[in-house]
Structure formats: C-alpha cells, structure tokens
Design a protein around this motif. Structure first.
Motif, PDB file in Angstrom:
ATOM      1  N   ALA A  49      -2.905  -4.494   0.914  1.00 14.95           N
ATOM      2  CA  ALA A  49      -3.958  -4.001   1.794  1.00 14.95           C
ATOM      3  C   ALA A  49      -3.944  -4.575   3.035  1.00 14.95           C
ATOM      4  N   ALA A  50      -3.355  -5.594   3.437  1.00 16.55           N
ATOM      5  CA  ALA A  50      -3.291  -6.510   4.526  1.00 16.55           C
ATOM      6  C   ALA A  50      -2.505  -5.787   5.537  1.00 16.55           C
ATOM      7  N   GLN A  51      -1.566  -4.969   5.153  1.00 15.90           N
ATOM      8  CA  GLN A  51      -0.245  -4.420   5.738  1.00 15.90           C
ATOM      9  C   GLN A  51      -0.536  -3.172   6.461  1.00 15.90           C
ATOM     10  N   LEU A  52      -1.645  -2.912   6.627  1.00 15.62           N
ATOM     11  CA  LEU A  52      -2.061  -1.509   7.041  1.00 15.62           C
ATOM     12  C   LEU A  52      -2.058  -1.490   8.591  1.00 15.62           C
ATOM     13  N   ASP A  53      -1.234  -1.929   9.269  1.00 16.58           N
ATOM     14  CA  ASP A  53      -1.023  -2.241  10.761  1.00 16.58           C
ATOM     15  C   ASP A  53      -0.698  -0.719  11.703  1.00 16.58           C
ATOM     16  N   SER A  54      -0.345   0.167  10.900  1.00 12.59           N
ATOM     17  CA  SER A  54       0.331   1.359  11.596  1.00 12.59           C
ATOM     18  C   SER A  54      -0.620   2.565  11.058  1.00 12.59           C
ATOM     19  N   ILE A  55      -0.589   3.647  11.740  1.00 13.45           N
ATOM     20  CA  ILE A  55      -1.123   4.876  11.464  1.00 13.45           C
ATOM     21  C   ILE A  55      -0.546   5.434   9.837  1.00 13.45           C
ATOM     22  N   GLY A  56       0.690   5.350  10.158  1.00  8.30           N
ATOM     23  CA  GLY A  56       1.660   6.035   9.128  1.00  8.30           C
ATOM     24  C   GLY A  56       1.250   5.021   7.600  1.00  8.30           C
ATOM     25  N   ALA A  57       1.113   3.660   7.900  1.00  8.55           N
ATOM     26  CA  ALA A  57       0.695   3.036   6.838  1.00  8.55           C
ATOM     27  C   ALA A  57      -0.545   3.378   6.212  1.00  8.55           C
ATOM     28  N   LYS A  58      -1.506   3.485   7.110  1.00 11.56           N
ATOM     29  CA  LYS A  58      -2.847   4.012   6.772  1.00 11.56           C
ATOM     30  C   LYS A  58      -3.156   5.276   5.858  1.00 11.56           C
ATOM     31  N   ILE A  59      -2.294   6.202   6.383  1.00 18.16           N
ATOM     32  CA  ILE A  59      -2.274   7.448   5.885  1.00 18.16           C
ATOM     33  C   ILE A  59      -1.500   7.321   4.436  1.00 18.16           C
TER      34      ILE A  59
END
Length: 131
Positions: A49-59
């Motif tokens: 959950a902490a590794q959502l540092d990019s738009i692609g990861a969030k999507i």
C-alpha cells in the motif's frame, strides 16, 4: 567466496506462515523464482500500500482491489481513482495505462460498444495466452 544465507518469513492474510531459506550460491534468478512462487501462492507484501508512488501503480491498485473478477471500463476506474485518491485525472491517461496493462498481458481487452472493456487475467490465463 563466502556462503550466502537468506531467510524469508511470511504470513498471508489467512494467518498461514511460510518460511523460505536459501543457502549457498544465491543468484538473482533464484530470488526471482522465490518471488514467482510467492505470486502463485498469492502472498503479498504488507508494504504494498505504501508503494503507490506512480499513477500506474495507483491505477493497478484500483483494478486489483475493486475488479479482481468481472469486467470494468476506463470510466469506472476514473470514478474510483478520483474517489479514492482525491486527485483529478484525465480519462485518456487511465485509458493509456489500461492499454499498457493489456499489452503486458495483465488484462484482457475487448471492444464493448464505443468503449473498451477490461478484465484481469489470472496467472494461468496469462500462460495460456503467451503460448
């Protein structure tokens, strides 16, 4: 050369515990096989959950969280993205990332009227599509 020793202790969401121990000539390829095994067993790191540092990861997080089965569209992801992250995003950006996921074999894509419909491919489905 000194012998390497690596020990990995994991616990899944159901409370099952796993212990991996590697000794000797530990190579990158061997470590990748361990991670593939963890992926097959659906063991996820708690720090994901902490590794959502990019738009692609969030999507991808939204796709994985809300649509592990069933079909979805880029419009559905847009709505979830703005609700969950409180950030505006263009539909074209989401469509681009979903297209990339399709090209990588992470999702299946098919035309549904004027819009593309996507569905997450499980590991066994990915292997069948690559052969």
């Amino acid at each position: 050369m000194a012998r390497k020793r690596i020990r990995i202790d994991l616990e899944d969401s159901d409370g099952a515990k796993y212990n991996f121990s590697l000794e000797g000539n530990v190579t990158r390829e061997k470590m990748l096989k361990i991670f593939e095994l963890m992926d097959l067993m659906n063991i996820e790191e708690q720090g994901d959950a902490a590794q959502l540092d990019s738009i692609g990861a969030k999507i991808w997080n939204l796709v994985d969280k809300h649509y592990p089965i069933g079909k979805f569209t880029s419009s559905m992801i847009l709505e979830k993205y703005e609700d969950e992250y409180g950030e505006p995003i263009k539909l074209s950006v989401i469509s681009t990332y979903l297209s990339r996921f399709a090209n990588k074999g992470k999702v299946a894509r098919e035309k549904n009227g004027k819009e593309w419909a996507y569905q997450v491919l499980k590991i066994t489905q990915r292997e069948k599509n690559s052969t």
